[in-house]
Scaffold this motif. Structure first.
Motif, PDB file in Angstrom:
ATOM      1  N   HIS B  77       0.778  -1.284  -0.103  1.00 62.55           N
ATOM      2  CA  HIS B  77      -0.053  -0.021  -0.096  1.00 62.55           C
ATOM      3  C   HIS B  77       0.804   1.268   0.134  1.00 62.55           C
ATOM      4  O   HIS B  77       0.085   2.533   0.165  1.00 62.55           O
ATOM      5  CB  HIS B  77      -0.986   0.057   1.154  1.00 62.55           C
ATOM      6  CG  HIS B  77      -2.219  -0.943   0.840  1.00 62.55           C
ATOM      7  ND1 HIS B  77      -2.948  -0.590  -0.029  1.00 62.55           N
ATOM      8  CD2 HIS B  77      -2.491  -1.974   1.496  1.00 62.55           C
ATOM      9  CE1 HIS B  77      -4.046  -1.678  -0.246  1.00 62.55           C
ATOM     10  NE2 HIS B  77      -3.918  -2.455   0.896  1.00 62.55           N
ATOM     11  N   GLU B  78       1.918   1.278  -0.327  1.00 60.79           N
ATOM     12  CA  GLU B  78       2.812   2.515  -0.227  1.00 60.79           C
ATOM     13  C   GLU B  78       2.205   3.447  -1.416  1.00 60.79           C
ATOM     14  O   GLU B  78       1.952   4.586  -1.015  1.00 60.79           O
ATOM     15  CB  GLU B  78       4.404   2.019  -0.493  1.00 60.79           C
ATOM     16  CG  GLU B  78       5.178   3.484  -0.746  1.00 60.79           C
ATOM     17  CD  GLU B  78       6.842   3.179  -0.612  1.00 60.79           C
ATOM     18  OE1 GLU B  78       7.144   2.708  -1.631  1.00 60.79           O
ATOM     19  OE2 GLU B  78       7.321   3.633   0.416  1.00 60.79           O
ATOM     20  N   HIS B  79       1.972   2.585  -2.516  1.00 60.58           N
ATOM     21  CA  HIS B  79       1.446   3.419  -3.640  1.00 60.58           C
ATOM     22  C   HIS B  79       0.060   3.935  -3.344  1.00 60.58           C
ATOM     23  O   HIS B  79      -0.289   5.425  -3.633  1.00 60.58           O
ATOM     24  CB  HIS B  79       1.228   2.521  -4.896  1.00 60.58           C
ATOM     25  CG  HIS B  79       0.728   3.243  -6.109  1.00 60.58           C
ATOM     26  ND1 HIS B  79       1.634   4.150  -6.883  1.00 60.58           N
ATOM     27  CD2 HIS B  79      -0.228   3.210  -6.857  1.00 60.58           C
ATOM     28  CE1 HIS B  79       0.989   4.443  -7.815  1.00 60.58           C
ATOM     29  NE2 HIS B  79      -0.034   3.885  -7.819  1.00 60.58           N
ATOM     30  N   THR B  80      -0.694   3.301  -2.482  1.00 59.64           N
ATOM     31  CA  THR B  80      -2.256   3.880  -2.151  1.00 59.64           C
ATOM     32  C   THR B  80      -2.079   5.263  -1.301  1.00 59.64           C
ATOM     33  O   THR B  80      -2.694   5.969  -1.486  1.00 59.64           O
ATOM     34  CB  THR B  80      -2.743   2.603  -1.257  1.00 59.64           C
ATOM     35  OG1 THR B  80      -2.619   1.758  -1.858  1.00 59.64           O
ATOM     36  CG2 THR B  80      -4.134   3.028  -1.188  1.00 59.64           C
ATOM     37  N   PHE B  81      -1.182   4.953  -0.179  1.00 59.63           N
ATOM     38  CA  PHE B  81      -1.222   6.208   0.560  1.00 59.63           C
ATOM     39  C   PHE B  81      -0.363   7.385   0.054  1.00 59.63           C
ATOM     40  O   PHE B  81      -0.523   8.549   0.150  1.00 59.63           O
ATOM     41  CB  PHE B  81      -0.249   5.866   1.844  1.00 59.63           C
ATOM     42  CG  PHE B  81      -1.240   4.811   2.602  1.00 59.63           C
ATOM     43  CD1 PHE B  81      -0.451   3.741   3.069  1.00 59.63           C
ATOM     44  CD2 PHE B  81      -2.585   4.952   3.025  1.00 59.63           C
ATOM     45  CE1 PHE B  81      -1.153   2.515   3.689  1.00 59.63           C
ATOM     46  CE2 PHE B  81      -3.281   3.906   3.688  1.00 59.63           C
ATOM     47  CZ  PHE B  81      -2.362   2.824   4.100  1.00 59.63           C
ATOM     48  N   ARG B  82       0.647   6.877  -0.927  1.00 57.39           N
ATOM     49  CA  ARG B  82       1.403   8.179  -1.668  1.00 57.39           C
ATOM     50  C   ARG B  82       0.347   8.904  -2.454  1.00 57.39           C
ATOM     51  O   ARG B  82       0.291  10.185  -2.703  1.00 57.39           O
ATOM     52  CB  ARG B  82       2.468   7.746  -2.697  1.00 57.39           C
ATOM     53  CG  ARG B  82       3.731   7.376  -1.880  1.00 57.39           C
ATOM     54  CD  ARG B  82       4.914   7.130  -2.776  1.00 57.39           C
ATOM     55  NE  ARG B  82       6.163   6.834  -2.054  1.00 57.39           N
ATOM     56  CZ  ARG B  82       7.148   6.080  -2.877  1.00 57.39           C
ATOM     57  NH1 ARG B  82       6.980   5.897  -4.044  1.00 57.39           N
ATOM     58  NH2 ARG B  82       8.359   6.016  -2.266  1.00 57.39           N
ATOM     59  N   ARG B  83      -0.480   8.264  -3.084  1.00 54.36           N
ATOM     60  CA  ARG B  83      -1.613   8.720  -3.987  1.00 54.36           C
ATOM     61  C   ARG B  83      -2.517   9.601  -3.354  1.00 54.36           C
ATOM     62  O   ARG B  83      -2.845  10.551  -3.681  1.00 54.36           O
ATOM     63  CB  ARG B  83      -2.143   7.645  -5.026  1.00 54.36           C
ATOM     64  CG  ARG B  83      -2.505   8.087  -6.199  1.00 54.36           C
ATOM     65  CD  ARG B  83      -3.445   6.951  -7.066  1.00 54.36           C
ATOM     66  NE  ARG B  83      -4.316   6.331  -6.155  1.00 54.36           N
ATOM     67  CZ  ARG B  83      -4.680   4.983  -6.107  1.00 54.36           C
ATOM     68  NH1 ARG B  83      -3.592   4.252  -6.929  1.00 54.36           N
ATOM     69  NH2 ARG B  83      -5.387   4.419  -5.252  1.00 54.36           N
ATOM     70  N   ALA B  84      -2.843   9.061  -2.057  1.00 57.93           N
ATOM     71  CA  ALA B  84      -3.777   9.766  -1.166  1.00 57.93           C
ATOM     72  C   ALA B  84      -3.271  11.266  -0.787  1.00 57.93           C
ATOM     73  O   ALA B  84      -3.821  12.477  -0.805  1.00 57.93           O
ATOM     74  CB  ALA B  84      -4.110   9.181   0.152  1.00 57.93           C
ATOM     75  N   CYS B  85      -1.784  11.197  -0.447  1.00 55.80           N
ATOM     76  CA  CYS B  85      -1.083  12.442  -0.088  1.00 55.80           C
ATOM     77  C   CYS B  85      -1.033  13.342  -1.205  1.00 55.80           C
ATOM     78  O   CYS B  85      -1.288  14.396  -1.310  1.00 55.80           O
ATOM     79  CB  CYS B  85       0.318  12.167   0.251  1.00 55.80           C
ATOM     80  SG  CYS B  85       0.594  11.227   1.668  1.00 55.80           S
ATOM     81  N   GLN B  86      -0.972  12.722  -2.554  1.00 51.07           N
ATOM     82  CA  GLN B  86      -0.729  13.703  -3.627  1.00 51.07           C
ATOM     83  C   GLN B  86      -2.228  14.261  -4.056  1.00 51.07           C
ATOM     84  O   GLN B  86      -2.222  15.572  -4.491  1.00 51.07           O
ATOM     85  CB  GLN B  86      -0.401  12.649  -4.840  1.00 51.07           C
ATOM     86  CG  GLN B  86      -0.181  13.445  -5.982  1.00 51.07           C
ATOM     87  CD  GLN B  86       0.631  12.690  -6.986  1.00 51.07           C
ATOM     88  OE1 GLN B  86       0.678  11.610  -7.432  1.00 51.07           O
ATOM     89  NE2 GLN B  86       1.505  13.110  -7.893  1.00 51.07           N
ATOM     90  N   ASP B  87      -3.217  13.542  -3.904  1.00 46.80           N
ATOM     91  CA  ASP B  87      -4.725  13.887  -4.024  1.00 46.80           C
ATOM     92  C   ASP B  87      -4.863  15.207  -3.154  1.00 46.80           C
ATOM     93  O   ASP B  87      -5.600  16.063  -3.497  1.00 46.80           O
ATOM     94  CB  ASP B  87      -5.788  13.099  -3.788  1.00 46.80           C
ATOM     95  CG  ASP B  87      -5.741  11.987  -4.866  1.00 46.80           C
ATOM     96  OD1 ASP B  87      -6.248  10.889  -4.718  1.00 46.80           O
ATOM     97  OD2 ASP B  87      -5.097  12.131  -6.002  1.00 46.80           O
TER      98      ASP B  87
END
Lengths: 382, 654
Positions: B77-87
């Motif tokens: 889930h690193e990708h998931t959370f990174r995307r959340a930050c980016q959003d």
């Protein structure tokens, strides 16, 4: 037709005694197909493996004692199931738990080994007598190598010729060697394969103690069985010694120029790969190198050689059990040797020698072919 | 460093996975007390939508500029959370994950110990994230050309799929003609389609396709570059025939006096020193085998040249190097077959009529050495044939794996034998693996055709007869395990179902394209279930039997899958390059080039003018070797700088 159900307790006991590897078997039948017994009678190794898996082994069956541990099945098995370990495990269950029957001949041999330290039941004190008039020194700390002959080469008059030939050869090569006597016992290899684990353990402990006390570092053996157990099994019990079989040691001596061949032996010789030296320990080239270095000797191969060699029928204690005429592998093997026109059948193992000596007698081929140990052949040319 | 670091920490329960072994409340409380931590919360499933929304809200409301999530492994889930930050407008590299599941709750039994460890891991993450800097993901464009290596069914399928989308494909094949092993087959299971009939249209299509540059008798020699931007050098071996002039009339082949064992006919027939491998070869231009041509060996003959009306023979021709730039590479190099001579008990090489599967395939094929007649070496028709399964497969002494296609082709051979002769067929098998569409039905069909099935792996094939019926025959000995007795079957011909194995030079090919091999020798896919065509090298795909034994339907499916992946890349037109790469500080770099030597990905190059090293960020995998080795300390690893790692270690050491 009665139905059966798996018997977990039996399966577990077999696993405890070392038969766990049976779980890998996928019932392809290669073991049965390559087992030499099937040339004579029906012996379904595969079925036994499946019975082991389910704990449905008939411990009272005669077939518990059929396997000669020739390792052909192990060599060819596509799953790596060590059938011989399982046979040993089944025999251990019988011997240690008293289920099923032990053949009388084995019972007697065990008693002999336990009592006098050798399967023939000969007196322990006479263990060094074979070398009485050969001027061989007792091994002491610092002697380069201990020569450990097979009990048969020590006590059986017809096989003493091998021990004598070996000693003669070692002297000619100026090797610093010695022997020990009553402090030693049988190496225990065959009685272990016949299922008597506790007897093996006591024999091994006794020998390891004797070797250690005498300061033994390197051991020369003339039986592949002693070779196998000293090298592979004694270390588990704390006995770590350098072991060489005669065929290997001979090459060492020849390469170092310590043995010179001064005569020729113009004979057509074929070499029998004993199971213990060959399939069990992977030594196929050394004995052939020995023979090829003998001047004048013509070496031919039988139709089944190296990994496919036919067992003489003597391992795993079967040397002590009676095998009916017409059911003897050694007879078949003599025929294979005669097929290639051999004048001499060369061996490197005392059991093979015993079996082949017996076969040529009963087959009345004594005038056509001779059985000789490699040590004897070498002795003739030095 | 910005003015004030404001860290938000989230402790995930992951249901009971973490919460069952770790005191999440205690860890959250502990996190709250850490320096620069503005807020710490715990939640049941952080990766869920509410969980992610919580992060986004908190970033906006609380002005968080660093985020730590303590949950599972970053691979999930690193990708998931990174995307959340980016959003939420925060640079995704200002995020750090603490693995308190795989590294903690799943491997620790004691509740107290697990909680302490979780605290330590969270503390380390918090200390580390403090030092994170924003990084930008780069994009590179994708060259729309594609390289396909290998011209068998796999390579051909992939090439046609891509070429039909009007993108250029370089199809490289090492043999003089495309076709691979499928061109050798007679019929295919289970439909009994004639292999050539269904295949040759594809060969023609490839040969004539405007978007396929076909390079036969060629091999890839050098590969450099990275996904979207590969540079390849292909050696076109000299055919000694001018392809433009050759009309394919074949007179040269007729007139050539020198014969060589035919590879295509598996050694059962001869070909000439000038040859095309089979009649339907594409291209239909012959090749002179310089290792067996008398002109090259002794300087005499030249018969082909004498008789060629088109004057196409050119003994002076040299190898040429073709350079190409491609965006994606598909490897379809196929398989070799196991040589059964090592299994001495089967008699291959000792007895005349013991054949490998591919040899029987050629015998049965109408354009093969016997014009399709099934016969023994002496020309007579066999009356009994044994087919032995699992030769070299499912065997710990040779190959542990199952070769997947042999049970089916054994059935196929049984059918062909029954169709063309009146022979009895015996199959010695361990299992019958008929898993595909129409396969079990095919098995039933063969039972109906009266094939004898004996369950038992063969112990030996011998010519030593023990009775009159066996005289002059090959006797197959095995245990019929279902009957429980040894069976000796006297036959005239034995067919060995030999294992499929990786090419003998698979190691070199793997090194050339920078891909890995699995333990069985075949090329390694990225994930056995979910990613069977990609490799760990971005932009390089593996298809067909070079990745593992498989039948034609699966090969074609895999080839189309890889083509789709490549086309997706091409249609997007660009790829993202991971930002966690190495960077060289040119002022500190002394030009020693140690990093260049050590880089396993060839990502570092030396600038001769400035005498400094430079990192190609697209090739760099961020492994850290150069960073550790640089004696001047000139190389720093983005996202893994010394401050970041040291802060982590300090927190753990406490």
């Amino acid at each position: 037709m009665s139905t059966i159900a798996p018997l977990k307790e039996a399966a577990d006991i077999i696993k405890e005694e070392g038969g766990e590897i049976a779980k890998l078997c996928y019932q392809c039948g290669t073991c049965t197909a390559v087992c030499p017994w099937n040339r004579i009678k029906s012996f379904t190794v595969r079925k036994l493996m499946h019975q082991t898996q389910l704990g449905l082994v008939d411990f009272e069956a005669e077939d518990m004692w059929t396997c000669v541990v020739c390792n052909n099945c192990v060599d060819k098995c596509p799953r790596g199931v060590r059938q011989v370990d399982i046979m040993r495990a089944l025999r251990r269950v019988i011997v240690e738990l008293g289920i099923g029957g032990i053949p009388d001949s084995l019972r007697i041999t065990s008693k002999n080994i336990a009592g006098t330290g050798n399967p023939l039941g000969e007196p322990r004190e006479k263990r060094a007598d074979w070398a009485k008039d050969l001027d061989v020194k007792t091994y002491t700390e610092g002697t380069e190598i201990l020569y450990f002959p097979c009990c048969y080469q020590i006590y059986d008059p017809s096989l003493q010729r091998v021990a004598r030939a070996t000693v003669n050869m070692l002297k000619k090569a100026d090797v610093d060697f010695g022997i020990l006597g009553a402090e030693l016992s049988c190496c225990g290899e065959s009685i272990r394969k016949a299922g008597n684990e506790s007897l093996f353990q006591s024999l091994a402990q006794n020998n390891i103690k004797a070797f250690t006390e005498a300061g033994v570092k390197k051991i020369l053996v003339t039986s592949p069985h002693c070779y196998h157990t000293f090298k592979e099994e004694y270390p588990e019990l704390g006995g770590n010694f350098e072991v060489v079989h005669l065929s290997q040691y001979l090459n060492e001596l020849i390469e170092a120029g310590r043995l010179k061949f001064t005569k020729e032996l113009n004979k057509r010789v074929t070499y029998h790969d004993s199971c213990c030296l060959g399939r069990h320990m992977g030594i196929y080239d050394a004995p052939r190198q020995n023979l090829e270095s003998i001047p004048g000797l013509e070496l031919v191969e039988m139709r089944e050689y190296r990994e496919n060699a036919l067992c003489c029928g003597g391992c795993a204690g079967r040397i002590w059990m009676e095998t009916k005429k017409g059911e003897r592998f050694s007879d078949l093997r003599i025929e294979q040797a005669l097929e290639v026109g051999a004048e001499v059948l060369a061996v490197g193992c005392p059991y093979c020698m015993l079996n082949f000596d017996d076969s040529i007698l009963t087959m009345e081929k004594g005038d056509t072919i001779e059985i000789k140990d490699i040590a004897e052949l070498v002795q003739e040319v030095i | 460093m910005e003015d004030k670091i404001r860290i938000g920490v989230y402790i995930c329960h992951c249901g009971l996975n973490i919460e069952g072994t770790v005191d999440v409340n205690a860890v959250t409380e502990f996190a709250r007390g850490l320096p620069s931590v503005v807020m710490a919360k715990d939640y049941i499933y952080m990766c869920s939508d509410p969980g992610q929304n919580m992060i986004k809200e908190d970033i906006k409301q609380l002005g968080l500029n660093r985020i730590v999530v303590a949950s599972c492994s970053p691979t999930l889930h690193e990708h998931t959370f990174r995307r959340a930050c980016q959003d939420a407008g925060l640079n995704p590299y200002l995020f750090e994950m603490a693995n308190i599941r795989e590294h903690c709750s799943w491997v620790t039994e004691d509740y107290g110990d697990a909680t302490e460890k979780a605290k330590a891991l969270v503390g380390a993450a918090v200390r580390r994230v403090y030092w994170h800097e924003p990084l930008e993901v780069r994009e590179v464009s994708v060259n729309p050309n594609v390289l396909v290596v290998g011209g068998g069914i796999a390579g051909i399928q992939a090439a046609l799929e891509i070429a039909n989308s009007e993108h250029m494909v370089y199809l490289v094949e090492r043999e003089p003609s495309i076709g691979g092993h499928m061109a050798q087959f007679d019929k295919t299971f289970p439909t009994l389609d004639c292999a050539s009939c269904i295949f040759t249209p594809l060969l023609s299509a490839v040969g004539q396709h405007p978007y396929i540059k076909l390079l036969t008798y060629s091999e890839v020699e050098e590969v450099s570059g990275f996904i979207g931007n590969f540079k390849v050098k292909i050696r076109k071996k000299a055919r000694y025939i001018d392809e433009d002039k050759c009309t394919g009339c074949g007179v040269c082949i007729d007139k050539c006096p020198w014969k060589v064992d035919s590879e295509f006919d598996e050694g059962l027939a001869k070909r000439k020193a000038i040859y095309t491998p089979f009649p339907q070869a594409v291209p239909n231009t012959p090749v002179i085998d310089r290792e067996h041509c008398t002109y090259f060996l002794k300087g005499t003959c030249r018969a082909c040249e004498k008789f060629c009306e088109a004057k196409a023979i050119d003994f002076e021709q040299e190898d040429t190097i073709v350079e190409a730039e491609v965006g994606g590479i598909i490897i379809a190099t196929g398989y070799d077959t196991f040589d059964p001579s090592v299994i001495t008990q089967y008699g291959y090489g000792r007895y005349d009529n013991v054949l490998t599967a591919l040899q029987f395939e050629r015998i049965s094929n109408a354009s093969g050495p016997t014009a399709g007649k099934i016969m023994l070496k002496d020309g007579s028709e066999p009356k009994n044939i044994a087919i032995i399964h699992c030769v070299g497969s499912r065997d710990t002494n040779y190959h542990k794996y199952c070769s997947r296609v042999c049970c089916m082709y054994a059935l196929k051979y049984s059918h062909l034998i029954k169709e063309k002769t009146s022979a009895e067929v015996y199959q010695m098998y361990i299992d019958m693996r008929c898993f595909g569409k129409g396969y079990e039905e095919f098995y039933e069909r063969l039972s109906n055709e009266g094939v004898n099935f004996i369950r038992g792996k063969v112990g030996e094939v011998t010519d030593l007869a023990i009775n009159d019926e066996e005289k002059g025959k090959l006797v197959v000995v095995c245990e019929d395990t279902l009957l429980g007795s040894i069976i000796r079957v006297p036959v005239d011909m034995v067919i060995l179902c030999t294992a499929l194995e990786a090419h003998s030079d698979a190691e070199e090919i793997a090194r050339l394209f920078n891909i890995s091999r699995s333990a069985d020798g075949f090329f390694l896919e990225r994930h056995p279930k979910l990613d069977p065509v990609a490799t760990t090298t971005e932009g390089v795909f593996v298809v067909g039997c070079c990745q593992g034994p498989k039948d034609i339907p699966d090969t074609v499916a895999q080839a189309s899958a890889a083509a789709a992946r490549v086309l997706a890349m091409i249609s997007k037109g660009k790829v993202e390059i991971e930002a966690t790469t190495a960077a060289v500080n040119e002022e500190l770099c002394s030009g020693c080039r140690i990093c260049e030597i050590l880089c396993s990905y060839k990502a570092i190059s030396f600038d001769e003018e400035k005498e400094v090293c430079r990192v190609n960020e697209a090739l760099c995998k961020g492994c850290g070797t150069c960073g550790a080795a640089c004696p001047s300390g000139a190389i720093s690893m983005n996202h893994f700088k010394d401050e970041q790692i040291l802060a982590q270690i300090e927190a753990l050491a406490v």
